[in-house]
Design a protein around this motif. Structure first.
Motif, short mmCIF file in Angstrom:
data_model
loop_
_atom_site.label_atom_id
_atom_site.label_comp_id
_atom_site.label_asym_id
_atom_site.label_seq_id
_atom_site.Cartn_x
_atom_site.Cartn_y
_atom_site.Cartn_z
N GLY A 98 0.80 -1.22 0.00
CA GLY A 98 0.00 0.00 0.00
C GLY A 98 0.83 1.27 0.00
N ARG A 99 2.17 1.12 0.16
CA ARG A 99 3.09 2.26 0.16
C ARG A 99 2.67 3.31 1.20
NH1 ARG A 99 5.00 3.12 -6.18
NH2 ARG A 99 5.26 0.89 -6.62
N ARG A 100 2.47 2.81 2.43
CA ARG A 100 2.05 3.69 3.52
C ARG A 100 2.90 3.42 4.75
NH1 ARG A 100 -1.00 7.97 2.71
NH2 ARG A 100 -2.55 7.63 4.37
N LEU A 101 3.19 4.49 5.49
CA LEU A 101 3.82 4.44 6.81
C LEU A 101 2.78 4.85 7.83
CD1 LEU A 101 6.22 4.38 8.83
CD2 LEU A 101 6.75 6.73 8.10
N HIS A 102 2.60 4.03 8.87
CA HIS A 102 1.56 4.28 9.87
C HIS A 102 2.18 4.50 11.25
CE1 HIS A 102 -1.56 3.21 7.04
NE2 HIS A 102 -1.08 1.99 6.88
N ARG A 103 1.51 5.32 12.05
CA ARG A 103 1.91 5.58 13.43
C ARG A 103 0.69 5.43 14.32
NH1 ARG A 103 1.23 9.48 17.13
NH2 ARG A 103 2.90 9.94 18.62
N TYR A 104 0.82 4.58 15.38
CA TYR A 104 -0.27 4.37 16.34
C TYR A 104 0.19 4.83 17.71
CZ TYR A 104 -3.74 2.11 19.29
OH TYR A 104 -4.72 1.87 20.21
N GLY A 105 -0.50 5.81 18.31
CA GLY A 105 -0.19 6.31 19.65
C GLY A 105 -0.80 5.41 20.71
N VAL A 106 0.02 4.85 21.57
CA VAL A 106 -0.49 3.85 22.51
C VAL A 106 -1.29 4.46 23.66
CG1 VAL A 106 1.39 2.27 21.97
CG2 VAL A 106 1.62 3.82 23.90
N ASP A 165 8.12 15.21 11.80
CA ASP A 165 7.55 16.54 11.98
C ASP A 165 7.23 17.21 10.65
OD1 ASP A 165 7.76 16.37 14.80
OD2 ASP A 165 9.87 16.93 14.68
N LYS A 166 8.10 17.02 9.67
CA LYS A 166 7.90 17.63 8.35
C LYS A 166 7.18 16.70 7.39
CE LYS A 166 12.09 20.47 8.69
NZ LYS A 166 13.41 20.78 8.06
N GLY A 167 7.27 15.40 7.63
CA GLY A 167 6.62 14.44 6.77
C GLY A 167 7.33 14.21 5.46
N ASP A 168 8.65 14.51 5.40
CA ASP A 168 9.36 14.33 4.13
C ASP A 168 10.42 13.24 4.22
OD1 ASP A 168 11.32 15.59 5.63
OD2 ASP A 168 11.29 17.45 4.49
N PHE A 169 10.77 12.70 3.06
CA PHE A 169 11.74 11.62 2.93
C PHE A 169 12.99 12.14 2.20
CE2 PHE A 169 7.73 9.48 3.46
CZ PHE A 169 8.03 8.30 4.13
N GLU A 170 14.17 11.77 2.71
CA GLU A 170 15.44 12.16 2.10
C GLU A 170 16.30 10.92 1.93
OE1 GLU A 170 19.48 14.71 3.28
OE2 GLU A 170 17.79 14.57 4.67
N ARG A 171 16.78 10.68 0.73
CA ARG A 171 17.56 9.47 0.49
C ARG A 171 18.94 9.57 1.10
NH1 ARG A 171 17.95 5.92 -5.06
NH2 ARG A 171 19.70 7.23 -5.68
N LEU A 172 19.32 8.49 1.81
CA LEU A 172 20.62 8.40 2.47
C LEU A 172 21.61 7.55 1.69
CD1 LEU A 172 19.32 7.64 6.09
CD2 LEU A 172 20.27 9.82 5.31
N CYS A 173 21.12 6.50 1.05
CA CYS A 173 22.01 5.50 0.47
C CYS A 173 21.28 4.72 -0.61
CB CYS A 173 22.49 4.56 1.58
SG CYS A 173 23.44 3.12 1.06
N ARG A 187 -3.85 8.08 15.37
CA ARG A 187 -3.43 7.40 14.16
C ARG A 187 -3.02 8.43 13.11
NH1 ARG A 187 -8.69 3.33 13.97
NH2 ARG A 187 -8.41 2.49 16.08
N GLN A 188 -1.85 8.21 12.53
CA GLN A 188 -1.36 9.04 11.44
C GLN A 188 -0.79 8.14 10.35
OE1 GLN A 188 1.14 11.59 14.25
NE2 GLN A 188 0.67 13.06 12.63
N SER A 189 -0.86 8.61 9.12
CA SER A 189 -0.34 7.85 7.99
C SER A 189 0.30 8.78 6.98
CB SER A 189 -1.46 7.04 7.31
OG SER A 189 -2.08 6.15 8.23
N TRP A 190 1.35 8.27 6.33
CA TRP A 190 2.05 9.02 5.30
C TRP A 190 2.24 8.11 4.08
CZ3 TRP A 190 3.19 9.02 10.42
CH2 TRP A 190 3.27 10.26 11.09
N THR A 191 2.26 8.70 2.90
CA THR A 191 2.59 7.96 1.68
C THR A 191 4.10 7.89 1.54
OG1 THR A 191 0.55 8.69 0.60
CG2 THR A 191 2.32 7.91 -0.83
N THR A 192 4.63 6.70 1.23
CA THR A 192 6.07 6.50 1.09
C THR A 192 6.47 6.62 -0.39
OG1 THR A 192 5.83 4.11 0.92
CG2 THR A 192 6.14 5.02 3.12
N PRO A 193 7.75 6.90 -0.68
CA PRO A 193 8.18 7.07 -2.06
C PRO A 193 8.01 5.83 -2.93
CG PRO A 193 9.81 7.99 -0.57
CD PRO A 193 8.83 7.23 0.28
N ASP A 194 8.05 4.66 -2.33
CA ASP A 194 7.90 3.39 -3.05
C ASP A 194 7.59 2.34 -1.99
OD1 ASP A 194 8.05 1.22 -4.90
OD2 ASP A 194 9.54 2.31 -6.08
N GLN A 195 7.57 1.08 -2.36
CA GLN A 195 7.35 0.01 -1.39
C GLN A 195 8.42 0.11 -0.29
OE1 GLN A 195 6.07 -3.98 -3.00
NE2 GLN A 195 6.85 -3.11 -4.90
#
Length: 285
Positions: free
Chosen positions: A34-42, A81-89, A47-55
């Motif tokens: 689904g190319r999603r990153l999810h966060r669940y607060g215990v 906090d910003k919701g952005d992705f930066e490639r490292l490697c 609940r928060q979700s973000w779209t990822t750049p790929d699988q």
């Protein structure tokens, strides 16, 4: 031990990689297909979700407050906090059929992760270690990688080839592995994501096996934690006492009849256990 409880009916096609974030008191996990990153607060069930750049196979907390994500084609830094992705490697530019799967943060801050053929047909997957900005190939020739995980004393590293239903063990010392051997073979379903508790018991999600299998440090299968869905992809320890198992599940490959029979497939579950897990390590950035 309590029965599994549904926390979030998120309907992940391929939920994976639950991880406890003690600083934020939340569980991160992904839906690979689904190319999603999810966060669940215990604490509040947020609940928060973000779209990822790929699988994306995993999202693990790092020392600078970000997450390191295993995205197809490379490792990325995600800023919550910003919701952005930066490639490292870059990862496996020469194996375009592959994607990154499961990952693990070691006590020394190194990232261990596996790759796999996205079609699950060829044994083109490999095991890598990323530390100090350097990517090292540690083992090769896997169908579907899952793990790795370390024993409490750090002397044994476990890594799976899910296609073969096989859990391998290696001797581990100072970021090096040797003496690869078969640790166990699953007979109910396929060995998916592993986690180790403080007593050294390996907890293995069973894809198609309706539960989480528990293996003693000598490889004996102890028992199985039963689930109301068939595909459990990983169980990870969390909460302040590390006695809660957070488990991702999937509906990947199910036809309409199977999905109707398993309406909770793809959800995030939890259950309480008697023996605590190991603290979640942070990736050194």
């Amino acid at each position: 031990m309590s029965a599994p409880e549904l926390l979030w009916d998120c309907q992940c096609e391929l939920g994976e990689g639950p991880v406890w974030d003690a600083a934020r008191r939340c569980v991160w996990f992904v839906d690979i297909k689904g190319r999603r990153l999810h966060r669940y607060g215990v604490d509040d069930g947020s609940r928060q979700s973000w779209t990822t750049p790929d699988q994306t196979g995993f999202a693990l907390p790092a020392s600078d407050g970000a997450l390191v994500c295993g995205v197809r084609g490379g490792l990325y830094r995600f800023d919550p906090d910003k919701g952005d992705f930066e490639r490292l490697c870059e990862v496996e530019a020469g194996r375009p059929q592959n994607r990154i799967n499961d990952g693990f943060a070691a006590p020394d801050g190194a990232l261990w992760f596996g790759t796999m053929d996205d079609s699950e047909q060829q044994k083109t997957g490999a095991l890598y270690r990323w530390a100090g900005g350097e990517l090292s190939l540690m083992d090769d020739g896997y169908g579907v990688t899952n793990g790795p995980a370390l024993s409490p004393d750090g002397a044994t590293l476990y890594h799976h080839d899910t296609l073969d239903k096989t859990i391998y063990a290696f001797d581990h010392a100072e970021g090096r592995i040797s003496n690869k051997r078969v640790f166990a073979v699953t007979h109910e379903g396929y060995a998916d994501g592993p986690s180790v508790d403080s007593a050294g018991v390996l907890h293995v999600g069973l894809f198609g096996g309706w539960g989480v299998a528990r293996f003693a440090p000598d490889g004996r299968e102890l028992d199985k934690i039963a689930f109301p869905v068939s595909a459990i992809t990983k169980a990870a320890f969390g909460d302040d006492d590390l006695k809660t198992l957070y488990c991702t599940t999937a509906w990947l490959g199910q036809d309409a009849a199977a999905r109707k029979a398993q309406p909770l497939a793809g959800g995030l579950f939890k259950l309480r256990v008697e023996t605590p897990g190991l603290p979640q390590n942070l990736i050194a950035l």
